[in-house]
Design a protein around this motif. Structure first.
Motif, PDB file in Angstrom:
ATOM      1  N   ALA A   1      -1.270  -0.537  12.049  1.00 58.18           N
ATOM      2  CA  ALA A   1      -2.372  -0.730  12.998  1.00 58.18           C
ATOM      3  C   ALA A   1      -2.713   0.561  13.730  1.00 58.18           C
ATOM      4  CB  ALA A   1      -2.009  -1.829  13.997  1.00 58.18           C
ATOM      5  N   LEU A   2      -1.712   1.336  14.105  1.00 62.29           N
ATOM      6  CA  LEU A   2      -1.950   2.585  14.833  1.00 62.29           C
ATOM      7  C   LEU A   2      -2.595   3.643  13.947  1.00 62.29           C
ATOM      8  CD1 LEU A   2       1.358   2.747  16.889  1.00 62.29           C
ATOM      9  CD2 LEU A   2      -0.935   2.714  17.863  1.00 62.29           C
ATOM     10  N   VAL A   3      -2.098   3.789  12.726  1.00 60.45           N
ATOM     11  CA  VAL A   3      -2.658   4.792  11.816  1.00 60.45           C
ATOM     12  C   VAL A   3      -4.091   4.422  11.424  1.00 60.45           C
ATOM     13  CG1 VAL A   3      -2.438   5.867   9.544  1.00 60.45           C
ATOM     14  CG2 VAL A   3      -0.405   5.506  10.958  1.00 60.45           C
ATOM     15  N   ALA A   4      -4.353   3.135  11.251  1.00 63.22           N
ATOM     16  CA  ALA A   4      -5.706   2.698  10.878  1.00 63.22           C
ATOM     17  C   ALA A   4      -6.710   2.969  11.981  1.00 63.22           C
ATOM     18  CB  ALA A   4      -5.695   1.208  10.534  1.00 63.22           C
ATOM     19  N   ASN A   5      -6.248   2.982  13.229  1.00 59.94           N
ATOM     20  CA  ASN A   5      -7.139   3.150  14.373  1.00 59.94           C
ATOM     21  C   ASN A   5      -7.406   4.638  14.629  1.00 59.94           C
ATOM     22  OD1 ASN A   5      -7.097   2.601  17.922  1.00 59.94           O
ATOM     23  ND2 ASN A   5      -8.728   2.085  16.507  1.00 59.94           N
ATOM     24  N   THR A   6      -8.039   5.278  13.656  1.00 62.05           N
ATOM     25  CA  THR A   6      -8.345   6.712  13.757  1.00 62.05           C
ATOM     26  C   THR A   6      -9.825   6.986  13.496  1.00 62.05           C
ATOM     27  OG1 THR A   6      -7.552   6.898  11.467  1.00 62.05           O
ATOM     28  CG2 THR A   6      -6.043   7.566  13.198  1.00 62.05           C
ATOM     29  N   ALA A   7     -10.253   6.824  12.254  1.00 61.84           N
ATOM     30  CA  ALA A   7     -11.620   7.180  11.866  1.00 61.84           C
ATOM     31  C   ALA A   7     -12.707   6.515  12.724  1.00 61.84           C
ATOM     32  CB  ALA A   7     -11.849   6.847  10.387  1.00 61.84           C
ATOM     33  N   PRO A   8     -12.532   5.264  13.198  1.00 60.06           N
ATOM     34  CA  PRO A   8     -13.611   4.637  13.974  1.00 60.06           C
ATOM     35  C   PRO A   8     -13.637   5.041  15.451  1.00 60.06           C
ATOM     36  CG  PRO A   8     -12.075   2.995  13.051  1.00 60.06           C
ATOM     37  CD  PRO A   8     -11.446   4.328  12.921  1.00 60.06           C
ATOM     38  N   VAL A   9     -12.593   5.706  15.953  1.00 61.26           N
ATOM     39  CA  VAL A   9     -12.400   5.846  17.399  1.00 61.26           C
ATOM     40  C   VAL A   9     -13.525   6.611  18.088  1.00 61.26           C
ATOM     41  CG1 VAL A   9     -10.911   6.912  19.144  1.00 61.26           C
ATOM     42  CG2 VAL A   9      -9.909   5.565  17.301  1.00 61.26           C
TER      43      VAL A   9
ATOM     44  N   ILE B   1      -5.641  -2.918   4.405  1.00 64.87           N
ATOM     45  CA  ILE B   1      -6.945  -2.248   4.424  1.00 64.87           C
ATOM     46  C   ILE B   1      -7.985  -3.128   5.107  1.00 64.87           C
ATOM     47  CG2 ILE B   1      -8.793  -1.295   2.998  1.00 64.87           C
ATOM     48  CD1 ILE B   1      -6.666  -0.749   0.845  1.00 64.87           C
ATOM     49  N   ILE B   2      -8.038  -4.401   4.706  1.00 61.95           N
ATOM     50  CA  ILE B   2      -9.070  -5.295   5.241  1.00 61.95           C
ATOM     51  C   ILE B   2      -8.879  -5.527   6.733  1.00 61.95           C
ATOM     52  CG2 ILE B   2     -10.014  -7.630   5.149  1.00 61.95           C
ATOM     53  CD1 ILE B   2      -9.337  -7.681   2.186  1.00 61.95           C
ATOM     54  N   ILE B   3      -7.634  -5.835   7.130  1.00 68.67           N
ATOM     55  CA  ILE B   3      -7.386  -6.215   8.519  1.00 68.67           C
ATOM     56  C   ILE B   3      -7.295  -5.000   9.438  1.00 68.67           C
ATOM     57  CG2 ILE B   3      -5.739  -7.329  10.071  1.00 68.67           C
ATOM     58  CD1 ILE B   3      -5.010  -9.207   7.755  1.00 68.67           C
ATOM     59  N   ALA B   4      -6.382  -4.075   9.120  1.00 67.48           N
ATOM     60  CA  ALA B   4      -6.137  -2.950  10.024  1.00 67.48           C
ATOM     61  C   ALA B   4      -7.287  -1.938  10.008  1.00 67.48           C
ATOM     62  CB  ALA B   4      -4.825  -2.259   9.667  1.00 67.48           C
ATOM     63  N   PHE B   5      -7.815  -1.657   8.813  1.00 66.21           N
ATOM     64  CA  PHE B   5      -8.839  -0.617   8.704  1.00 66.21           C
ATOM     65  C   PHE B   5     -10.243  -1.163   8.978  1.00 66.21           C
ATOM     66  CE2 PHE B   5     -11.766   2.006   6.055  1.00 66.21           C
ATOM     67  CZ  PHE B   5     -11.615   3.196   6.733  1.00 66.21           C
ATOM     68  N   SER B   6     -10.697  -2.114   8.181  1.00 64.30           N
ATOM     69  CA  SER B   6     -12.085  -2.583   8.303  1.00 64.30           C
ATOM     70  C   SER B   6     -12.291  -3.484   9.510  1.00 64.30           C
ATOM     71  CB  SER B   6     -12.495  -3.313   7.020  1.00 64.30           C
ATOM     72  OG  SER B   6     -12.427  -2.454   5.900  1.00 64.30           O
TER      73      SER B   6
ATOM     74  N   ARG C   1       4.264   3.661  -5.197  1.00 61.99           N
ATOM     75  CA  ARG C   1       3.844   2.554  -6.061  1.00 61.99           C
ATOM     76  C   ARG C   1       2.581   1.900  -5.515  1.00 61.99           C
ATOM     77  NH1 ARG C   1       7.944  -2.310  -6.434  1.00 61.99           N
ATOM     78  NH2 ARG C   1       7.404  -2.318  -4.217  1.00 61.99           N
ATOM     79  N   GLY C   2       2.526   1.723  -4.180  1.00 60.64           N
ATOM     80  CA  GLY C   2       1.352   1.120  -3.572  1.00 60.64           C
ATOM     81  C   GLY C   2       0.101   1.925  -3.829  1.00 60.64           C
ATOM     82  N   VAL C   3       0.213   3.247  -3.734  1.00 56.65           N
ATOM     83  CA  VAL C   3      -0.941   4.109  -3.974  1.00 56.65           C
ATOM     84  C   VAL C   3      -1.368   4.038  -5.435  1.00 56.65           C
ATOM     85  CG1 VAL C   3      -1.791   6.474  -3.931  1.00 56.65           C
ATOM     86  CG2 VAL C   3      -0.319   5.655  -2.083  1.00 56.65           C
TER      87      VAL C   3
ATOM     88  N   VAL D   1      -3.436   6.257   2.920  1.00 56.47           N
ATOM     89  CA  VAL D   1      -2.215   6.403   3.704  1.00 56.47           C
ATOM     90  C   VAL D   1      -1.655   5.039   4.088  1.00 56.47           C
ATOM     91  CG1 VAL D   1      -1.293   7.237   5.910  1.00 56.47           C
ATOM     92  CG2 VAL D   1      -2.822   8.688   4.569  1.00 56.47           C
ATOM     93  N   LEU D   2      -2.532   4.102   4.393  1.00 50.88           N
ATOM     94  CA  LEU D   2      -2.072   2.761   4.777  1.00 50.88           C
ATOM     95  C   LEU D   2      -1.288   2.096   3.644  1.00 50.88           C
ATOM     96  CD1 LEU D   2      -5.158   1.310   6.712  1.00 50.88           C
ATOM     97  CD2 LEU D   2      -3.142   2.459   7.627  1.00 50.88           C
ATOM     98  N   VAL D   3      -1.804   2.168   2.423  1.00 52.16           N
ATOM     99  CA  VAL D   3      -1.087   1.535   1.313  1.00 52.16           C
ATOM    100  C   VAL D   3       0.201   2.289   1.010  1.00 52.16           C
ATOM    101  CG1 VAL D   3      -3.182   0.525   0.333  1.00 52.16           C
ATOM    102  CG2 VAL D   3      -2.428   2.777  -0.452  1.00 52.16           C
ATOM    103  N   PHE D   4       0.229   3.593   1.302  1.00 47.14           N
ATOM    104  CA  PHE D   4       1.470   4.348   1.141  1.00 47.14           C
ATOM    105  C   PHE D   4       2.504   3.892   2.160  1.00 47.14           C
ATOM    106  CE2 PHE D   4       4.302   7.893   2.091  1.00 47.14           C
ATOM    107  CZ  PHE D   4       4.742   8.249   0.823  1.00 47.14           C
ATOM    108  N   ILE D   5       2.089   3.657   3.382  1.00 43.03           N
ATOM    109  CA  ILE D   5       3.000   3.173   4.421  1.00 43.03           C
ATOM    110  C   ILE D   5       3.557   1.804   4.043  1.00 43.03           C
ATOM    111  CG2 ILE D   5       3.137   2.392   6.821  1.00 43.03           C
ATOM    112  CD1 ILE D   5       1.064   4.543   7.504  1.00 43.03           C
ATOM    113  N   VAL D   6       2.703   0.964   3.482  1.00 44.97           N
ATOM    114  CA  VAL D   6       3.119  -0.398   3.138  1.00 44.97           C
ATOM    115  C   VAL D   6       4.041  -0.419   1.926  1.00 44.97           C
ATOM    116  CG1 VAL D   6       2.299  -2.669   2.379  1.00 44.97           C
ATOM    117  CG2 VAL D   6       1.040  -1.417   4.138  1.00 44.97           C
TER     118      VAL D   6
END
Length: 549
Positions: free
Chosen positions: A159-167, A118-123, A217-219, A208-213
């Motif tokens: 990284a690819l999935v995180a690169n959505t909302a800011p684009v 979340i911190i690296i890929a998303f924020s 359980r991650g969610v 979704v990112l934590v689900f991918i990781v």
């Protein structure tokens, strides 16, 4: 002079659309099913688009090739020019060891891979998108995730999935500014409308990112952190785009999401830790009770404050350079060498009889994002005390690393320009625009298609922005909503675009495995797209029409 035709196949828009879609079908089949290397698949798809342009659309061979050449050059400048210089800066931080310092700084916030995603890929990725865009966040954050212990494939997907909302607000809101230019609508109004769509997407992306990781359980274990980061980002994006500044939207949203998430982690931690040094979570009381040895060592022997400052210096330099470049006197000076070049031999008239703007090529030597990154790279080399020889060797290493990505991006942009010049993209768009009121649902699909082909929300807005407004007029829909939906839908096509797949594969050392990455991200791209389509439809009727400015 070549004049575009909307329905060259049997004078049927439906059959013509099927033929026009063949280059895209070829590209995605070669990537997703046959697992062909991205650069080979892109070149073959480019050939298919040339054949269709000449055979079905009766475009002269010379002009079809010229259109492809303009697209290929545009793929290098400004798009690859941004990526190359951004990766060069990153490469210098790796060689000086400051990238490891930055990695350890992130690790000190949390030793949990799900939180790190979340911190690296998303924020942090959103901050990079705000400053540079065009594949830079994917390249840098995917490598950072590998350094945190992620496997290459998972790092690329995250990284690819995180690169959505800011684009849509990336590269200082260039996609929205471009959209305003081609639609003759206010960029501020369009930014406000996009700011009523992508913030809703932002709420779900960290989940979704934590689900991918780490799956379900991650969610279940980290949904508090994921939801906090997503809501913080979305709220800041909504407020900034509507009430403060459209170009600064992602900068404010990314920083605010980090601040809020770090504050949360001071009082809350997940019950278990998913660490990069182990294949199973560290159980028994959580990370605060039993930290991993690596994490405990970093806490006991933290990096010197000066080294941490130098590790963050490249990104601070980038922010300062880009902010200064927006100040009027400096911006005017940077604009002086800019030239508008008419691409030789390429004369095109649209199906409506109006001259096409495709032959014009903008060469903005100094104020291009890539040029500003080059300046930032020079300043970074000085700040990190990198010698000239070492900096040049790092630049060459960057070019070698990205060599196949360079071929892919240039081929894909050549494909996009051939489809645009011949009329293939307009055929597809016009066919979809015939859906009447239901076009509000299909509008994001058109944006998704444009970005999937070009790899750029900016290019998608250039291709389909005016068409969206025209279709809105025919279907009695709000033109601001339809234009904004093009951009918001476009952000979801970025993760499946060949150029971004190639950049991600090159960054994580998976050259030739772009098809594997594609199959992992296409599902999320389509799920998010379906949600955006429903949102656009609801905003076009009384249910959510209050959200349209």
């Amino acid at each position: 002079m070549y004049r575009q035709v909307l329905d060259p196949v049997g004078h049927s828009l439906a059959w013509s659309s099927l033929v026009a879609a063949l280059p895209l079908i070829t590209l995605f089949v070669l990537l997703g099913i046959l697992r062909m290397r991205a650069w080979v698949a892109s070149i073959l798809a480019l050939v298919v688009s040339l054949v269709i342009a000449v055979w079905a659309y009766s475009m002269p061979v010379g002009q079809a090739v010229l259109a492809g050449s303009e697209g290929a050059i545009f793929g290098f400048f400004p798009i690859l020019w941004i990526v190359i210089n951004a990766i060069w800066i990153y490469t210098m931080t790796v060689e000086t060891g400051h990238f490891d310092v930055l990695r350890r700084t992130f690790a000190q916030v949390s030793d949990d891979q799900r939180i790190q995603a979340i911190i690296i890929a998303f924020s942090f990725g959103a901050l990079l998108e705000a400053l540079a865009g065009f594949g830079t966040p994917v390249a840098i954050t995917s490598v950072m995730l590998i350094a945190m212990g992620f496997k290459p494939l998972k790092a690329a997907v995250v990284a690819l999935v995180a690169n959505t909302a800011p684009v849509a607000f990336g590269a200082m809101a260039i996609p929205i500014i471009t959209l305003g230019g081609v639609t003759h609508l206010s960029s501020d109004t369009l930014g406000a409308m996009v700011g009523h769509q992508t913030p809703i997407l932002a709420i779900f992306v960290p989940l979704v990112l934590v689900f991918i990781v780490d799956g379900r359980r991650g969610v279940s274990q980290t949904w508090v952190a994921a939801l906090t980061a997503g809501v913080a980002f979305g709220v800041a994006q909504w407020i900034t785009s509507n009430h403060l500044s459209v170009p600064l939207t992602d900068i404010v949203a990314s920083l605010f999401s980090v601040i809020v998430l770090v504050a949360l982690l001071r009082v809350w931690q997940p019950g278990e830790t998913l660490g990069g040094s182990a294949t199973t979570p560290v159980v028994a009381g959580g990370s605060a009770d039993e930290p991993t040895p690596e994490f405990a060592g970093r806490v006991a022997h933290p990096d010197a404050r000066g080294e941490i400052v130098r590790a963050w210096a490249p990104y601070a330099i980038i922010i300062v350079v880009f902010v200064l470049a927006q100040i009027d006197p400096i911006k005017g000076w940077l604009d002086q060498p800019t030239k508008i070049v008419n691409w030789p031999g390429l004369h095109i008239t649209g199906a409506s009889g109006k001259a096409s703007t495709l032959p014009q090529f903008k060469v903005n030597w100094l104020n291009a994002a890539g040029s500003l990154l080059l300046i930032s790279g020079v300043l970074t080399a000085i700040a990190l005390k990198v010698s000239v020889g070492r900096a040049l060797r790092a630049y060459w290493a960057t070019l070698v690393q990205l060599r196949w990505a360079i071929v892919t991006v240039m081929a894909v942009l050549g494909l996009a320009y051939v489809m645009n010049a011949s009329g293939q993209t307009i055929t597809l768009g016009s066919w979809m625009a015939g859906a009447g009121g239901f076009f509000a649902f299909l509008s994001p699909v058109l944006g998704w298609l444009g970005t999937a082909v070009t790899g750029s929300d900016t290019s998608s807005n250039s291709l389909f922005g005016a068409l969206q407004v025209a279709a809105a007029g025919k279907a009695h829909l709000d033109p601001v909503l339809m234009a904004a939906s093009n951009s918001s839908g476009g952000v979801l096509g970025k993760m499946v675009s060949p150029q971004n797949l190639a950049i991600a594969a090159a960054a994580v050392g998976m050259d030739g495995k772009e098809g594997d990455i594609f199959r992992k991200v296409i599902v999320w791209s389509l799920i998010f797209l379906a949600g955006m389509c429903v949102l656009s439809l609801l905003q076009s009727v009384s249910v959510l029409s209050w959200m349209v400015p």
